[in-house]
Design a protein around this motif. Structure first.
Motif, PDB file in Angstrom:
ATOM      1  N   LEU A  90     -19.987  56.042 -36.816  1.00  0.00           N
ATOM      2  CA  LEU A  90     -19.271  55.427 -35.695  1.00  0.00           C
ATOM      3  C   LEU A  90     -17.839  55.939 -35.578  1.00  0.00           C
ATOM      4  O   LEU A  90     -17.360  56.242 -34.473  1.00  0.00           O
ATOM      5  CB  LEU A  90     -19.258  53.893 -35.870  1.00  0.00           C
ATOM      6  N   PHE A  91     -17.160  56.040 -36.703  1.00  0.00           N
ATOM      7  CA  PHE A  91     -15.736  56.393 -36.687  1.00  0.00           C
ATOM      8  C   PHE A  91     -15.521  57.883 -36.380  1.00  0.00           C
ATOM      9  O   PHE A  91     -14.643  58.250 -35.599  1.00  0.00           O
ATOM     10  CB  PHE A  91     -15.098  56.034 -38.028  1.00  0.00           C
ATOM     11  N   LEU A  92     -16.352  58.723 -37.020  1.00  0.00           N
ATOM     12  CA  LEU A  92     -16.164  60.167 -36.869  1.00  0.00           C
ATOM     13  C   LEU A  92     -17.067  60.762 -35.773  1.00  0.00           C
ATOM     14  O   LEU A  92     -16.642  61.647 -35.026  1.00  0.00           O
ATOM     15  CB  LEU A  92     -16.432  60.877 -38.201  1.00  0.00           C
ATOM     16  N   GLY A  93     -18.300  60.259 -35.721  1.00  0.00           N
ATOM     17  CA  GLY A  93     -19.250  60.838 -34.769  1.00  0.00           C
ATOM     18  C   GLY A  93     -19.103  60.323 -33.357  1.00  0.00           C
ATOM     19  O   GLY A  93     -19.302  61.053 -32.378  1.00  0.00           O
ATOM     20  N   PHE A  94     -18.752  59.036 -33.224  1.00  0.00           N
ATOM     21  CA  PHE A  94     -18.671  58.438 -31.889  1.00  0.00           C
ATOM     22  C   PHE A  94     -17.249  58.030 -31.512  1.00  0.00           C
ATOM     23  O   PHE A  94     -17.041  57.342 -30.512  1.00  0.00           O
ATOM     24  CB  PHE A  94     -19.599  57.221 -31.810  1.00  0.00           C
ATOM     25  N   ASP A  95     -16.285  58.413 -32.335  1.00  0.00           N
ATOM     26  CA  ASP A  95     -14.856  58.165 -32.062  1.00  0.00           C
ATOM     27  C   ASP A  95     -14.539  56.689 -31.784  1.00  0.00           C
ATOM     28  O   ASP A  95     -13.745  56.347 -30.898  1.00  0.00           O
ATOM     29  CB  ASP A  95     -14.385  59.009 -30.861  1.00  0.00           C
ATOM     30  N   GLN A  96     -15.207  55.797 -32.554  1.00  0.00           N
ATOM     31  CA  GLN A  96     -14.920  54.369 -32.421  1.00  0.00           C
ATOM     32  C   GLN A  96     -13.642  54.029 -33.190  1.00  0.00           C
ATOM     33  O   GLN A  96     -13.254  54.720 -34.122  1.00  0.00           O
ATOM     34  CB  GLN A  96     -16.088  53.543 -32.968  1.00  0.00           C
ATOM     35  N   ALA A  97     -13.003  52.931 -32.795  1.00  0.00           N
ATOM     36  CA  ALA A  97     -11.799  52.485 -33.496  1.00  0.00           C
ATOM     37  C   ALA A  97     -12.137  52.082 -34.925  1.00  0.00           C
ATOM     38  O   ALA A  97     -13.266  51.698 -35.228  1.00  0.00           O
ATOM     39  CB  ALA A  97     -11.176  51.306 -32.741  1.00  0.00           C
ATOM     40  N   PHE A  98     -11.129  52.149 -35.791  1.00  0.00           N
ATOM     41  CA  PHE A  98     -11.349  51.856 -37.219  1.00  0.00           C
ATOM     42  C   PHE A  98     -11.903  50.443 -37.423  1.00  0.00           C
ATOM     43  O   PHE A  98     -12.879  50.245 -38.139  1.00  0.00           O
ATOM     44  CB  PHE A  98     -10.029  52.020 -37.980  1.00  0.00           C
ATOM     45  N   ILE A  99     -11.251  49.463 -36.792  1.00  0.00           N
ATOM     46  CA  ILE A  99     -11.673  48.065 -36.965  1.00  0.00           C
ATOM     47  C   ILE A  99     -13.065  47.840 -36.395  1.00  0.00           C
ATOM     48  O   ILE A  99     -13.915  47.189 -37.008  1.00  0.00           O
ATOM     49  CB  ILE A  99     -10.658  47.106 -36.296  1.00  0.00           C
ATOM     50  N   GLN A 100     -13.306  48.399 -35.216  1.00  0.00           N
ATOM     51  CA  GLN A 100     -14.611  48.241 -34.580  1.00  0.00           C
ATOM     52  C   GLN A 100     -15.710  48.900 -35.423  1.00  0.00           C
ATOM     53  O   GLN A 100     -16.783  48.320 -35.612  1.00  0.00           O
ATOM     54  CB  GLN A 100     -14.580  48.863 -33.187  1.00  0.00           C
ATOM     55  N   SER A 101     -15.429  50.087 -35.929  1.00  0.00           N
ATOM     56  CA  SER A 101     -16.397  50.777 -36.785  1.00  0.00           C
ATOM     57  C   SER A 101     -16.685  49.972 -38.042  1.00  0.00           C
ATOM     58  O   SER A 101     -17.831  49.861 -38.493  1.00  0.00           O
ATOM     59  CB  SER A 101     -15.860  52.165 -37.173  1.00  0.00           C
ATOM     60  N   SER A 102     -15.615  49.382 -38.611  1.00  0.00           N
ATOM     61  CA  SER A 102     -15.753  48.588 -39.836  1.00  0.00           C
ATOM     62  C   SER A 102     -16.605  47.346 -39.601  1.00  0.00           C
ATOM     63  O   SER A 102     -17.476  47.001 -40.408  1.00  0.00           O
ATOM     64  CB  SER A 102     -14.373  48.185 -40.368  1.00  0.00           C
ATOM     65  N   LEU A 103     -16.366  46.659 -38.482  1.00  0.00           N
ATOM     66  CA  LEU A 103     -17.124  45.445 -38.165  1.00  0.00           C
ATOM     67  C   LEU A 103     -18.606  45.758 -37.954  1.00  0.00           C
ATOM     68  O   LEU A 103     -19.482  45.053 -38.477  1.00  0.00           O
ATOM     69  CB  LEU A 103     -16.551  44.774 -36.913  1.00  0.00           C
ATOM     70  N   TYR A 104     -18.882  46.813 -37.209  1.00  0.00           N
ATOM     71  CA  TYR A 104     -20.264  47.205 -36.970  1.00  0.00           C
ATOM     72  C   TYR A 104     -20.937  47.648 -38.272  1.00  0.00           C
ATOM     73  O   TYR A 104     -22.122  47.356 -38.514  1.00  0.00           O
ATOM     74  CB  TYR A 104     -20.334  48.342 -35.937  1.00  0.00           C
ATOM     75  N   ALA A 105     -20.180  48.340 -39.117  1.00  0.00           N
ATOM     76  CA  ALA A 105     -20.726  48.821 -40.389  1.00  0.00           C
ATOM     77  C   ALA A 105     -21.078  47.655 -41.310  1.00  0.00           C
ATOM     78  O   ALA A 105     -22.139  47.634 -41.951  1.00  0.00           O
ATOM     79  CB  ALA A 105     -19.725  49.755 -41.068  1.00  0.00           C
ATOM     80  N   VAL A 106     -20.190  46.664 -41.387  1.00  0.00           N
ATOM     81  CA  VAL A 106     -20.448  45.481 -42.216  1.00  0.00           C
ATOM     82  C   VAL A 106     -21.659  44.720 -41.699  1.00  0.00           C
ATOM     83  O   VAL A 106     -22.540  44.304 -42.476  1.00  0.00           O
ATOM     84  CB  VAL A 106     -19.207  44.560 -42.252  1.00  0.00           C
ATOM     85  N   ALA A 107     -21.725  44.536 -40.374  1.00  0.00           N
ATOM     86  CA  ALA A 107     -22.870  43.845 -39.778  1.00  0.00           C
ATOM     87  C   ALA A 107     -24.167  44.600 -40.060  1.00  0.00           C
ATOM     88  O   ALA A 107     -25.193  43.999 -40.410  1.00  0.00           O
ATOM     89  CB  ALA A 107     -22.667  43.700 -38.272  1.00  0.00           C
ATOM     90  N   GLY A 108     -24.097  45.917 -39.933  1.00  0.00           N
ATOM     91  CA  GLY A 108     -25.281  46.735 -40.221  1.00  0.00           C
ATOM     92  C   GLY A 108     -25.699  46.646 -41.675  1.00  0.00           C
ATOM     93  O   GLY A 108     -26.888  46.575 -41.997  1.00  0.00           O
ATOM     94  N   GLY A 109     -24.705  46.644 -42.582  1.00  0.00           N
ATOM     95  CA  GLY A 109     -25.003  46.528 -44.011  1.00  0.00           C
ATOM     96  C   GLY A 109     -25.682  45.213 -44.348  1.00  0.00           C
ATOM     97  O   GLY A 109     -26.617  45.169 -45.150  1.00  0.00           O
ATOM     98  N   ILE A 110     -25.197  44.131 -43.717  1.00  0.00           N
ATOM     99  CA  ILE A 110     -25.795  42.809 -43.959  1.00  0.00           C
ATOM    100  C   ILE A 110     -27.237  42.773 -43.459  1.00  0.00           C
ATOM    101  O   ILE A 110     -28.133  42.240 -44.133  1.00  0.00           O
ATOM    102  CB  ILE A 110     -24.961  41.713 -43.261  1.00  0.00           C
ATOM    103  N   ILE A 111     -27.467  43.344 -42.292  1.00  0.00           N
ATOM    104  CA  ILE A 111     -28.825  43.382 -41.730  1.00  0.00           C
ATOM    105  C   ILE A 111     -29.757  44.179 -42.638  1.00  0.00           C
ATOM    106  O   ILE A 111     -30.876  43.757 -42.926  1.00  0.00           O
ATOM    107  CB  ILE A 111     -28.805  43.986 -40.313  1.00  0.00           C
TER     108      ILE A 111
END
Length: 208
Positions: free
Chosen positions: A25-46
């Protein structure tokens, strides 16, 4: 130990998934750091809970149980654990060495059956007589016996009942031992089979 091991596997997979998702998300899709982090945490939990579900389903399949059967066994194990705890408390009220020995033996057998079934829930159905009858009888008799034997009563009828109860506790200990043998019957049969094979092989080599 196995549950801890599975927990670490789930956690490792979740952390790896979270890291890969964050970088994507952060490097490939140029998402913001916080947004990438939130999506990553949610994905990890899932991913963690999906892995947990898959592990449980695989474990149930290996043990030949459905989810409802496993829940049923766990409920009965919980009740058995509470009854064994009650049985252990009667030790503190026992007034004679003979009674203490009886109770220690009953507790030892009960715990052994409990731990075997806890480790392999499918064995529960081989030990139903323990969970639904013998353990209940043992606890009830032990509690009443230790309570009455501690009272300053000299009535002959009460003494006679106490002696009869003590004899019954001996019989229940024998039943508990039979329950343990029944729960372990598959292992005993397997051992006997291996012994027979070993004897045949030994005889075969001796005849050469």
């Amino acid at each position: 130990m196995k549950s801890i091991f599975l927990f670490f596997i789930r956690s490792f997979i979740a952390v790896c998934s979270m890291s890969v998702l964050w970088f994507a998300l952060f490097l490939g899709f140029d998402q913001a750091f916080i947004q990438s982090s939130l999506y990553a945490v949610a994905g990890g939990i899932i991913v963690y809970y999906i892995t947990k579900w898959l592990q449980k389903r695989n474990w149930l399949k290996q043990n030949g149980l459905t989810a409802s059967e496993y829940k049923y066994v766990q409920e009965n194990l919980k009740e058995a654990r509470q009854k064994i705890a009650r049985l252990q408390r009667t030790l503190f009220r026992a007034r004679s060495l003979g009674t203490i020995q009886q109770l220690v033996e009953a507790i030892r057998l009960s715990k052994r059956i409990y731990h075997v079934v806890e480790k392999e829930p499918k064995r529960f159905y081989q030990g139903e007589s323990f969970f639904f009858y013998h353990l209940d009888s043992c606890v009830e008799l032990a509690e009443k016996y230790t309570f009455l034997s501690a009272q300053p009563i000299r009535d002959q009828n009460v003494k006679s009942s106490l002696e009869e109860t003590k004899q019954m506790l001996d019989q229940i200990c024998e039943s508990l031992e039979k329950d343990l043998i029944t729960v372990l019957s598959n292992d005993i049969e397997h051992l006997q089979f291996e012994l027979n094979v070993a004897k045949k092989q030994t005889t075969k080599w001796k005849d050469r």
